[in-house]
Design an enzyme around this catalytic site. Structure first.
Site, mmCIF file in Angstrom:
data_model
loop_
_atom_site.group_PDB
_atom_site.id
_atom_site.type_symbol
_atom_site.label_atom_id
_atom_site.label_comp_id
_atom_site.label_asym_id
_atom_site.label_seq_id
_atom_site.Cartn_x
_atom_site.Cartn_y
_atom_site.Cartn_z
ATOM 1 N N GLU A 116 13.300 5.730 9.016
ATOM 2 C CA GLU A 116 12.754 4.367 8.917
ATOM 3 C C GLU A 116 13.303 3.609 7.703
ATOM 4 O OE1 GLU A 116 11.466 3.425 11.464
ATOM 5 O OE2 GLU A 116 10.230 4.989 12.370
ATOM 6 N N HIS A 139 4.619 3.966 4.825
ATOM 7 C CA HIS A 139 4.331 3.990 6.268
ATOM 8 C C HIS A 139 3.574 5.260 6.599
ATOM 9 C CE1 HIS A 139 4.747 4.065 10.585
ATOM 10 N NE2 HIS A 139 5.491 5.150 10.545
ATOM 11 N N HIS A 141 0.363 7.103 9.632
ATOM 12 C CA HIS A 141 -0.273 7.054 10.959
ATOM 13 C C HIS A 141 -1.777 7.301 10.812
ATOM 14 C CE1 HIS A 141 3.843 8.883 12.476
ATOM 15 N NE2 HIS A 141 3.970 7.615 12.110
ATOM 16 N N GLU A 169 -15.786 -5.370 1.370
ATOM 17 C CA GLU A 169 -14.627 -5.414 0.475
ATOM 18 C C GLU A 169 -13.336 -5.864 1.166
ATOM 19 O OE1 GLU A 169 -13.679 -0.645 0.894
ATOM 20 O OE2 GLU A 169 -13.189 -1.653 -0.955
ATOM 21 N N HIS A 210 1.418 2.908 16.866
ATOM 22 C CA HIS A 210 2.266 3.830 16.100
ATOM 23 C C HIS A 210 1.682 4.089 14.699
ATOM 24 C CE1 HIS A 210 6.467 5.207 14.612
ATOM 25 N NE2 HIS A 210 5.600 5.421 13.664
HETATM 26 O O1 2HA Z 1 9.265 9.618 9.913
HETATM 27 O O2 2HA Z 1 6.661 8.230 10.961
HETATM 28 O O3 2HA Z 1 8.028 6.366 12.234
HETATM 29 C C1 2HA Z 1 8.387 9.787 10.965
HETATM 30 C C2 2HA Z 1 7.781 8.523 11.340
HETATM 31 C C3 2HA Z 1 8.567 7.620 12.164
HETATM 32 ZN ZN ZN Z 2 5.765 6.593 12.016
#
Ligand code: 2HA
Ligand code: ZN
Length: 272
Positions: A116, A139, A141, A169, A210
């Site tokens: 990414e 980033h 999840h 908040e 995602h």
């Molecule tokens: O690197 O999260 O979006 C693994 C991820 C891809």
């Molecule tokens: Zn990801």
């Protein structure tokens, strides 16, 4: 030369990846972080003339030429960073051509930066235009944020508004709201361009079905934004599983009063 394994930025990366893994947000190789470092500080730990190898990035990052980043590795697991930072992390510098990364340390098994990287570096470029102090793109999840993606409209006004309603908040922490992208193929320049476009306006960008991106001047800001969204999404999912529509909510008038009390500049158009 000081020992890089004791550098505060390596320690910070170890701590945050371990923490995020324990939140359950970064299964397997999920998630990635890039953190822009000060050249003078890195020079205390590394010989900046010693480029271990060069790696093409596949996109133009002219605005970042000479900038140095510590970045999680592709295919690497957050859970392993604290035990083996030199394999799971790398320190790269954007070369004079703007399209090559010079490896200064790390990726010790011959690996490379996260897939990414386009979304990260393009987001750095976008955020630096808005805030010259931005240093971190993160980033991950987060579980409840993703669950909510399955049951809530993927619309930036509606998603922001619902999360603002969930805990007091929220509007204080992210008055600028959340950008939302539809589901897209990840790891591409296209999703990088789309993310960076949103980053001109937002410090938080949801990648539909995602995960999420957060930006900040340091790890605490980027992480704090994401964990606040995640907490609100958790409340939403817990509350909705008992009662939908919800019996009580923080109203638009409450949010306006909060904004007034805290002197917030916020997305007034995200209220009804
Ligand atoms: O690197 O999260 O979006 C693994 C991820 C891809
Ligand atoms: Zn990801």
């Amino acid at each position: 030369m000081k020992n890089i394994l004791n550098a505060p930025f390596v320690e910070e990366m170890k701590r945050i990846t371990a923490n995020m893994y324990r939140q359950g947000w970064d299964e397997r190789n999920g998630g990635n972080i890039s953190y822009m470092l000060e050249e003078e500080i890195v020079a205390e730990y590394l010989d900046l003339n010693n480029v271990i190898r060069t790696i093409p990035t596949g996109f133009d990052a002219t605005k970042l030429i000479g900038k140095i980043f510590i970045v999680t590795g592709t295919g690497k697991y957050f859970k392993n960073v604290e035990h083996d930072p030199e394999t799971n992390l790398g320190i790269i510098r954007i070369a004079k051509d703007g399209t090559t990364a010079e490896l200064l340390w790390g990726y010790a098994d011959g690996g490379k930066f996260t897939s990414e990287l386009p979304a990260h570096l393009m987001s750095h470029m976008a955020r630096l235009e808005v805030n010259p102090n931005n240093r971190v793109i993160m980033h991950t999840h987060p579980t409840y944020t993703l669950a909510m993606n399955h049951v809530h409209e993927l619309d930036e006004k509606k998603l922001t508004h619902t999360l603002w309603e969930m805990c007091t908040e929220c509007i204080v922490v992210f008055p600028d709201g959340i950008g939302v992208l539809p589901w897209m193929v990840c790891g591409t320049n296209e999703i990088g361009i789309a993310t960076a476009e949103k980053m001109k306006e937002f410090r938080l960008v949801v990648w539909g079905l995602h995960g999420i991106y957060g930006a900040g001047k340091d790890i605490d800001e980027a992480f704090g934004l994401i964990e606040t969204v995640e907490k609100a999404a958790q409340l939403y999912m817990l509350a909705c599983s008992v009662q939908n529509p919800r019996m009580n909510t923080i109203t638009d008038d409450n949010l306006r009063d909060l904004a007034k009390a805290f002197g917030l500049t916020y997305r007034t158009d995200f209220l009804d």
